[in-house]
Design a protein around this motif. Structure first.
Motif, short mmCIF file in Angstrom:
data_model
loop_
_atom_site.label_atom_id
_atom_site.label_comp_id
_atom_site.label_asym_id
_atom_site.label_seq_id
_atom_site.Cartn_x
_atom_site.Cartn_y
_atom_site.Cartn_z
N ASP A 6 15.04 13.74 12.64
CA ASP A 6 15.39 15.15 12.70
C ASP A 6 16.57 15.39 13.64
O ASP A 6 17.47 16.18 13.34
N ARG A 7 16.58 14.68 14.77
CA ARG A 7 17.71 14.80 15.70
C ARG A 7 18.99 14.25 15.07
O ARG A 7 20.07 14.83 15.24
N ASP A 8 18.87 13.14 14.34
CA ASP A 8 20.04 12.56 13.67
C ASP A 8 20.62 13.54 12.66
O ASP A 8 21.84 13.74 12.59
N VAL A 9 19.76 14.15 11.86
CA VAL A 9 20.22 15.11 10.86
C VAL A 9 20.93 16.27 11.54
O VAL A 9 22.01 16.70 11.12
N HIS A 10 20.34 16.76 12.60
CA HIS A 10 20.92 17.90 13.32
C HIS A 10 22.31 17.53 13.86
O HIS A 10 23.27 18.30 13.69
N ALA A 11 22.43 16.38 14.48
CA ALA A 11 23.72 15.95 15.04
C ALA A 11 24.76 15.72 13.94
O ALA A 11 25.92 16.11 14.09
N LEU A 12 24.33 15.10 12.85
CA LEU A 12 25.26 14.82 11.76
C LEU A 12 25.72 16.10 11.06
O LEU A 12 26.83 16.16 10.54
N THR A 46 26.60 8.74 6.14
CA THR A 46 25.44 8.52 7.01
C THR A 46 24.43 9.65 6.86
O THR A 46 23.22 9.41 6.82
N LEU A 47 24.92 10.88 6.76
CA LEU A 47 24.02 12.03 6.58
C LEU A 47 23.24 11.89 5.28
O LEU A 47 22.04 12.16 5.25
N ARG A 48 23.90 11.47 4.20
CA ARG A 48 23.18 11.27 2.94
C ARG A 48 22.06 10.25 3.09
O ARG A 48 20.96 10.43 2.59
N ILE A 49 22.36 9.15 3.79
CA ILE A 49 21.36 8.10 3.98
C ILE A 49 20.19 8.63 4.80
O ILE A 49 19.02 8.41 4.45
N VAL A 50 20.48 9.35 5.87
CA VAL A 50 19.42 9.88 6.73
C VAL A 50 18.60 10.92 5.97
O VAL A 50 17.37 10.96 6.10
N LEU A 51 19.25 11.75 5.16
CA LEU A 51 18.50 12.75 4.38
C LEU A 51 17.58 12.07 3.37
O LEU A 51 16.48 12.57 3.11
N LYS A 52 18.01 10.95 2.81
CA LYS A 52 17.13 10.20 1.90
C LYS A 52 15.92 9.67 2.66
O LYS A 52 14.80 9.67 2.14
N ALA A 56 12.05 10.58 1.96
CA ALA A 56 11.03 9.55 1.75
C ALA A 56 9.88 9.73 2.72
O ALA A 56 8.71 9.58 2.36
N ARG A 57 10.21 10.08 3.97
CA ARG A 57 9.16 10.31 4.97
C ARG A 57 8.28 11.48 4.55
O ARG A 57 7.05 11.41 4.61
N ASP A 58 8.91 12.55 4.08
CA ASP A 58 8.15 13.73 3.67
C ASP A 58 7.27 13.43 2.46
O ASP A 58 6.12 13.88 2.39
N ARG A 59 7.81 12.65 1.50
CA ARG A 59 6.99 12.27 0.34
C ARG A 59 5.80 11.43 0.77
O ARG A 59 4.68 11.60 0.28
N ALA A 60 6.02 10.51 1.71
CA ALA A 60 4.92 9.67 2.19
C ALA A 60 3.86 10.51 2.89
O ALA A 60 2.66 10.27 2.70
#
Length: 84
Positions: A6-12, A46-52, A56-60
């Protein structure tokens, strides 16, 4: 791990705004502008990768919740009658 993602997404997501302000400076050389645009492209990838990873985390988490919910059996209720 969730907090890190979540922090990575916010920063990116904040980076492009700051980068555009940086690019608006008339003092930058052509090389500096090109370097910043390249960095912006890398950040988008990088943002696309982190969002994927977040998806995946949310689906799990949803699958875990569904499995736990299915494993719970409904309570068995017995009616007791008292013949007083």
């Amino acid at each position: 791990m969730g907090d890190t993602l979540d922090r990575d997404v916010h920063a990116l997501k904040q980076f492009p705004d700051k980068a555009w302000h940086y690019l608006a400076s008339p003092l930058l050389s052509r090389f500096q502008r090109q370097k910043m645009r390249n960095q912006m492209r890398l950040t988008e990838e990088t943002l696309r990768i982190v969002l994927k990873k977040v998806a995946a985390r949310d689906r799990a988490l949803v699958q875990i919740f569904n499995v736990r919910h299915k494993l719970r059996s409904p309570p068995t209720l017995r009616l007791l009658s008292f013949d007083g």
